[in-house]
Scaffold this motif. Sequence first.
Motif, PDB file in Angstrom:
ATOM      1  N   UNK A   1      72.977 -18.787  30.682  1.00 30.34           N
ATOM      2  CA  UNK A   1      73.110 -20.123  30.892  1.00 30.34           C
ATOM      3  C   UNK A   1      73.465 -20.434  32.285  1.00 30.34           C
ATOM      4  N   UNK A   2      72.623 -20.510  33.004  1.00 37.68           N
ATOM      5  CA  UNK A   2      72.887 -20.699  34.437  1.00 37.68           C
ATOM      6  C   UNK A   2      73.556 -21.989  35.051  1.00 37.68           C
ATOM      7  N   UNK A   3      73.366 -22.897  34.298  1.00 39.11           N
ATOM      8  CA  UNK A   3      74.044 -24.375  34.304  1.00 39.11           C
ATOM      9  C   UNK A   3      74.143 -25.256  33.410  1.00 39.11           C
TER      10      UNK A   3
ATOM     11  N   UNK B   1      75.099 -11.310  40.649  1.00 37.52           N
ATOM     12  CA  UNK B   1      74.956 -12.387  39.782  1.00 37.52           C
ATOM     13  C   UNK B   1      73.512 -12.943  40.166  1.00 37.52           C
ATOM     14  N   UNK B   2      72.609 -12.075  40.938  1.00 36.48           N
ATOM     15  CA  UNK B   2      71.479 -12.717  41.603  1.00 36.48           C
ATOM     16  C   UNK B   2      70.477 -12.636  40.447  1.00 36.48           C
ATOM     17  N   UNK B   3      70.608 -11.876  39.337  1.00 41.16           N
ATOM     18  CA  UNK B   3      69.532 -11.931  38.178  1.00 41.16           C
ATOM     19  C   UNK B   3      69.829 -13.079  37.515  1.00 41.16           C
ATOM     20  N   UNK B   4      70.719 -13.828  37.348  1.00 41.25           N
ATOM     21  CA  UNK B   4      70.893 -15.251  36.705  1.00 41.25           C
ATOM     22  C   UNK B   4      70.099 -16.204  37.211  1.00 41.25           C
ATOM     23  N   UNK B   5      70.133 -16.038  38.635  1.00 38.93           N
ATOM     24  CA  UNK B   5      69.390 -16.998  39.541  1.00 38.93           C
ATOM     25  C   UNK B   5      67.919 -16.769  39.709  1.00 38.93           C
ATOM     26  N   UNK B   6      67.505 -15.561  39.470  1.00 42.84           N
ATOM     27  CA  UNK B   6      66.207 -14.948  39.300  1.00 42.84           C
ATOM     28  C   UNK B   6      65.676 -15.637  37.876  1.00 42.84           C
TER      29      UNK B   6
END
Length: 328
Positions: free
Chosen positions: A52-54, A188-193
């Motif tokens: 749940x990125x946002x 945490x960049x995987x969530x952004x990806x």
Amino acid sequence: MDMASRDEGSQAWVDRGQLVARMGQCTREYRVLRPDVATEAPVLAGHLAVVSPRSGLQIKCTELRDLHDMTTEAELGECLSLVVLLNGHAEARFGDRQVRIGTRDGGADAALISLAEPERFVRRSQRGRYERKVGVTLKPEWFADSGIACAALDRFRREHLSIAQWKPSVRAQNIASQMIRPPVYANGLESLYLESRALELVADAMGRFVDAPSRHTTALDTRSRTRLNALREWLDSGAADTLNLDQIARHAGLNAHSLQQQFRAAFGSTIFEYQRNRRLDVARLTLETQAVSIAQAAWQAGYGSTANFATAFRRRFGLTPRQAQPRN
């Protein structure tokens, strides 16, 4: 990203407790009604990722095989749900309505499902059933922050249990496949990806409700847009891969010049550019999911030179063909 799995040797398992915990992030009152097994007992084989990125945006990526005949239940709030199914079948009941996603030939399928009010959700699955699927859930707060203004989409969202289904493009299948097996990122960049990939799928799905004005000509009428959408689906099938522009234009019932103008107005590229990019999309999907060589993928994309293929591939995707192949 939360990965609900437990590795035992080369096999990943999802036990009952992990399933309830992870799915509880997506839904209210998630329950496993059957089988009646212990919390630590495996119920699924494979991988289940939930992120749940946002606020208002939830992403679920699954590559799973059911180990039991299983029935689950949850309470869903108001939302718009996008499902891109790459393999298998998904069956569920929303209130009194049965929904089945998956084609008869086992090919990819996509669906948008609108819940305009809270609803009970029940899913039944059979032992041995396999699915690869990406789900993106958009809640009212996400729409409030997005700034999206589309009357047709708003009407769809207001109609409880409205459903739209279609065959996803090769590009959409490619994106979903990347989300299921994403690159390895740190910090945490995987969530952004995953969020960036999910928004591409959302834009593709919502584009079906929007007639964007042309940057090159006046807006196309409904009849022309319908004809061009049908032509694009025909191009996506691969039926025109060996045809030249004049032959494609005859199929569309237009001359070559008019076809190029209208196609660019509708989709922002020429026929040749669209075909080239589609073949590159197919080549990437093949490299990521099948044991093919770079030379075979280059031939599939219509390139006689692997060097030229690698250059075009890097220009389109920002990585080399070798980087797209599965890691051992």
